[in-house]
Design a protein around this motif. Structure first.
Motif, PDB file in Angstrom:
ATOM      1  N   VAL A  94       0.953  -1.097   0.022  1.00 43.17           N
ATOM      2  CA  VAL A  94      -0.103   0.095   0.009  1.00 43.17           C
ATOM      3  C   VAL A  94       0.979   1.204  -0.044  1.00 43.17           C
ATOM      4  O   VAL A  94       0.520   2.259  -0.736  1.00 43.17           O
ATOM      5  CB  VAL A  94      -1.022  -0.018   1.356  1.00 43.17           C
ATOM      6  CG1 VAL A  94      -1.479   1.239   1.552  1.00 43.17           C
ATOM      7  CG2 VAL A  94      -1.962  -1.104   1.054  1.00 43.17           C
ATOM      8  N   GLU A  95       1.833   1.250   0.817  1.00 46.99           N
ATOM      9  CA  GLU A  95       2.721   2.436   0.712  1.00 46.99           C
ATOM     10  C   GLU A  95       3.410   2.490  -0.463  1.00 46.99           C
ATOM     11  O   GLU A  95       3.426   3.818  -1.010  1.00 46.99           O
ATOM     12  CB  GLU A  95       3.959   1.782   1.892  1.00 46.99           C
ATOM     13  CG  GLU A  95       4.803   3.118   2.177  1.00 46.99           C
ATOM     14  CD  GLU A  95       5.474   2.912   3.362  1.00 46.99           C
ATOM     15  OE1 GLU A  95       6.813   3.009   3.467  1.00 46.99           O
ATOM     16  OE2 GLU A  95       5.246   2.157   4.345  1.00 46.99           O
ATOM     17  N   ALA A  96       4.094   1.435  -1.216  1.00 47.97           N
ATOM     18  CA  ALA A  96       4.574   1.519  -2.509  1.00 47.97           C
ATOM     19  C   ALA A  96       3.703   2.178  -3.376  1.00 47.97           C
ATOM     20  O   ALA A  96       3.974   3.180  -4.367  1.00 47.97           O
ATOM     21  CB  ALA A  96       5.023   0.302  -3.050  1.00 47.97           C
ATOM     22  N   LEU A  97       2.416   1.829  -3.499  1.00 48.85           N
ATOM     23  CA  LEU A  97       1.167   2.437  -4.486  1.00 48.85           C
ATOM     24  C   LEU A  97       0.945   3.952  -4.165  1.00 48.85           C
ATOM     25  O   LEU A  97       0.887   4.494  -5.140  1.00 48.85           O
ATOM     26  CB  LEU A  97       0.182   1.508  -4.361  1.00 48.85           C
ATOM     27  CG  LEU A  97       0.213  -0.016  -5.042  1.00 48.85           C
ATOM     28  CD1 LEU A  97      -1.187  -0.725  -4.751  1.00 48.85           C
ATOM     29  CD2 LEU A  97       0.397  -0.069  -6.299  1.00 48.85           C
ATOM     30  N   LEU A  98       1.197   4.237  -3.101  1.00 49.02           N
ATOM     31  CA  LEU A  98       0.488   5.466  -2.615  1.00 49.02           C
ATOM     32  C   LEU A  98       1.745   6.581  -2.990  1.00 49.02           C
ATOM     33  O   LEU A  98       1.651   7.387  -3.535  1.00 49.02           O
ATOM     34  CB  LEU A  98       0.515   5.630  -1.087  1.00 49.02           C
ATOM     35  CG  LEU A  98      -0.131   6.870  -0.402  1.00 49.02           C
ATOM     36  CD1 LEU A  98      -1.329   7.339  -0.933  1.00 49.02           C
ATOM     37  CD2 LEU A  98      -0.063   6.790   1.224  1.00 49.02           C
ATOM     38  N   SER A 134      -4.278  12.656   6.696  1.00 45.48           N
ATOM     39  CA  SER A 134      -3.451  12.532   7.639  1.00 45.48           C
ATOM     40  C   SER A 134      -2.673  11.432   7.892  1.00 45.48           C
ATOM     41  O   SER A 134      -1.046  11.280   7.909  1.00 45.48           O
ATOM     42  CB  SER A 134      -3.956  12.601   9.169  1.00 45.48           C
ATOM     43  OG  SER A 134      -4.778  11.691   9.381  1.00 45.48           O
ATOM     44  N   THR A 135      -3.160  10.175   7.514  1.00 45.31           N
ATOM     45  CA  THR A 135      -2.418   8.792   7.138  1.00 45.31           C
ATOM     46  C   THR A 135      -1.576   9.022   6.145  1.00 45.31           C
ATOM     47  O   THR A 135      -0.186   8.602   6.294  1.00 45.31           O
ATOM     48  CB  THR A 135      -3.481   7.595   7.197  1.00 45.31           C
ATOM     49  OG1 THR A 135      -4.266   7.654   8.177  1.00 45.31           O
ATOM     50  CG2 THR A 135      -2.455   6.287   7.063  1.00 45.31           C
ATOM     51  N   ILE A 136      -2.001   9.492   5.077  1.00 46.01           N
ATOM     52  CA  ILE A 136      -1.368   9.503   3.570  1.00 46.01           C
ATOM     53  C   ILE A 136      -0.007  10.548   3.870  1.00 46.01           C
ATOM     54  O   ILE A 136       1.085  10.176   3.628  1.00 46.01           O
ATOM     55  CB  ILE A 136      -2.125  10.125   2.497  1.00 46.01           C
ATOM     56  CG1 ILE A 136      -3.118   8.982   2.224  1.00 46.01           C
ATOM     57  CG2 ILE A 136      -1.435  10.387   1.299  1.00 46.01           C
ATOM     58  CD1 ILE A 136      -4.266   9.537   1.244  1.00 46.01           C
ATOM     59  N   GLY A 137      -0.289  11.445   4.635  1.00 47.05           N
ATOM     60  CA  GLY A 137       0.593  12.718   5.161  1.00 47.05           C
ATOM     61  C   GLY A 137       1.814  11.873   5.856  1.00 47.05           C
ATOM     62  O   GLY A 137       2.840  12.082   5.654  1.00 47.05           O
ATOM     63  N   ARG A 138       1.429  11.006   6.744  1.00 49.02           N
ATOM     64  CA  ARG A 138       2.387  10.346   7.768  1.00 49.02           C
ATOM     65  C   ARG A 138       3.331   9.494   6.613  1.00 49.02           C
ATOM     66  O   ARG A 138       4.634   9.572   7.165  1.00 49.02           O
ATOM     67  CB  ARG A 138       1.575   9.689   8.788  1.00 49.02           C
ATOM     68  CG  ARG A 138       2.055  10.031  10.108  1.00 49.02           C
ATOM     69  CD  ARG A 138       1.569   9.268  11.206  1.00 49.02           C
ATOM     70  NE  ARG A 138       0.318   8.511  10.668  1.00 49.02           N
ATOM     71  CZ  ARG A 138      -1.174   8.969  11.208  1.00 49.02           C
ATOM     72  NH1 ARG A 138      -1.270   9.851  11.592  1.00 49.02           N
ATOM     73  NH2 ARG A 138      -2.054   8.025  10.932  1.00 49.02           N
ATOM     74  N   VAL A 139       2.556   8.703   5.882  1.00 51.44           N
ATOM     75  CA  VAL A 139       3.428   7.682   5.040  1.00 51.44           C
ATOM     76  C   VAL A 139       4.301   8.585   4.102  1.00 51.44           C
ATOM     77  O   VAL A 139       5.404   8.203   4.112  1.00 51.44           O
ATOM     78  CB  VAL A 139       2.451   6.906   4.198  1.00 51.44           C
ATOM     79  CG1 VAL A 139       3.272   6.151   3.245  1.00 51.44           C
ATOM     80  CG2 VAL A 139       1.541   5.840   5.061  1.00 51.44           C
ATOM     81  N   LEU A 140       3.805   9.693   3.730  1.00 53.24           N
ATOM     82  CA  LEU A 140       4.743  10.509   2.646  1.00 53.24           C
ATOM     83  C   LEU A 140       6.040  11.078   3.494  1.00 53.24           C
ATOM     84  O   LEU A 140       7.231  11.135   3.077  1.00 53.24           O
ATOM     85  CB  LEU A 140       4.167  11.475   1.910  1.00 53.24           C
ATOM     86  CG  LEU A 140       2.956  10.682   0.932  1.00 53.24           C
ATOM     87  CD1 LEU A 140       2.244  11.731   0.306  1.00 53.24           C
ATOM     88  CD2 LEU A 140       3.630   9.820  -0.011  1.00 53.24           C
ATOM     89  N   LYS A 142       7.315   9.946   6.337  1.00 49.83           N
ATOM     90  CA  LYS A 142       7.946   8.946   6.753  1.00 49.83           C
ATOM     91  C   LYS A 142       9.008   8.337   5.559  1.00 49.83           C
ATOM     92  O   LYS A 142      10.031   8.351   5.799  1.00 49.83           O
ATOM     93  CB  LYS A 142       7.334   7.480   7.156  1.00 49.83           C
ATOM     94  CG  LYS A 142       8.179   6.541   7.676  1.00 49.83           C
ATOM     95  CD  LYS A 142       7.309   5.483   8.024  1.00 49.83           C
ATOM     96  CE  LYS A 142       7.714   4.077   7.661  1.00 49.83           C
ATOM     97  NZ  LYS A 142       6.702   3.113   7.847  1.00 49.83           N
ATOM     98  N   ARG A 143       8.798   8.646   4.327  1.00 53.92           N
ATOM     99  CA  ARG A 143       9.560   8.339   3.237  1.00 53.92           C
ATOM    100  C   ARG A 143      10.166   9.520   2.642  1.00 53.92           C
ATOM    101  O   ARG A 143      10.900   9.390   1.545  1.00 53.92           O
ATOM    102  CB  ARG A 143       9.026   7.364   2.303  1.00 53.92           C
ATOM    103  CG  ARG A 143       8.444   6.213   2.870  1.00 53.92           C
ATOM    104  CD  ARG A 143       9.510   5.212   2.823  1.00 53.92           C
ATOM    105  NE  ARG A 143       9.146   4.104   3.435  1.00 53.92           N
ATOM    106  CZ  ARG A 143       9.859   3.377   4.556  1.00 53.92           C
ATOM    107  NH1 ARG A 143      11.165   3.673   4.857  1.00 53.92           N
ATOM    108  NH2 ARG A 143       9.269   2.251   4.966  1.00 53.92           N
ATOM    109  N   ASN A 144      10.016  10.812   3.334  1.00 56.88           N
ATOM    110  CA  ASN A 144      10.749  11.823   2.710  1.00 56.88           C
ATOM    111  C   ASN A 144      10.310  12.315   1.426  1.00 56.88           C
ATOM    112  O   ASN A 144      11.008  12.731   0.687  1.00 56.88           O
ATOM    113  CB  ASN A 144      12.275  12.061   2.808  1.00 56.88           C
ATOM    114  CG  ASN A 144      12.643  12.068   4.337  1.00 56.88           C
ATOM    115  OD1 ASN A 144      11.979  12.432   5.187  1.00 56.88           O
ATOM    116  ND2 ASN A 144      13.928  11.338   4.362  1.00 56.88           N
TER     117      ASN A 144
END
Length: 148
Positions: A94-98, A134-140, A142-144
């Motif tokens: 999910v993180e990779a697709l996002l 907010s979850t999407i923002g946290r994931v992004l 986290k990966r800078n």
């Protein structure tokens, strides 16, 4: 309730030495105060006033002592959770697709991706669970990843 000599010695050590959580020390003091093996116990109101706790706290600690089968150590430590924590909907896939979506061209009519725009498009993709902005923002974050 009756404590063994070994339990009593351990509870005294908990209350007098070392650094421990305040809740653990408080429960140990309650057990020591309710122990009938050393003689007559004061009334619950007197004990509660002396220890600075409520009568309900006395009742709950005594109940936990009975539930643990008289194990003083299990009574003063934190209980294990009955249910495991809720697993995160964000897996590696999910993180990779996002991240791939955030790095792609924004839809026509938009100059760049915003978190709310990503949230709307994530809801349209079948492979991705519905995620909050907010979850999407946290994931992004986290990966800078920087939204451009």
């Amino acid at each position: 309730m009756r404590l063994t000599a070994q339990d009593r010695e351990e509870l005294v050590r908990v209350t007098t030495t070392g650094v421990r959580p305040a809740s653990m020390i408080m429960r140990a003091r309650v057990l020591l105060a309710l122990d009938t093996s050393v003689g007559e116990v004061d009334s619950k109101e007197v004990i509660a006033a002396r220890l600075g706790v409520s009568g309900e706290t006395l009742r709950l600690v005594a109940k936990r002592f009975a539930e643990t089968g008289g194990d003083a150590r299990a009574t003063i430590t934190r209980k294990k959770r009955d249910l495991p924590p809720v697993p995160s909907p964000v897996t590696g896939e999910v993180e990779a697709l996002l991240i791939a979506m955030a790095c792609s061209q924004p839809p026509q009519g938009y100059a760049r991706w915003s978190l709310r725009l990503l949230e709307k498009h994530v809801a349209l993709v079948e492979d991705l669970p519905d995620l909050d902005h907010s979850t999407i923002g946290r994931v992004l974050k986290k990966r800078n990843c920087v939204l451009t």
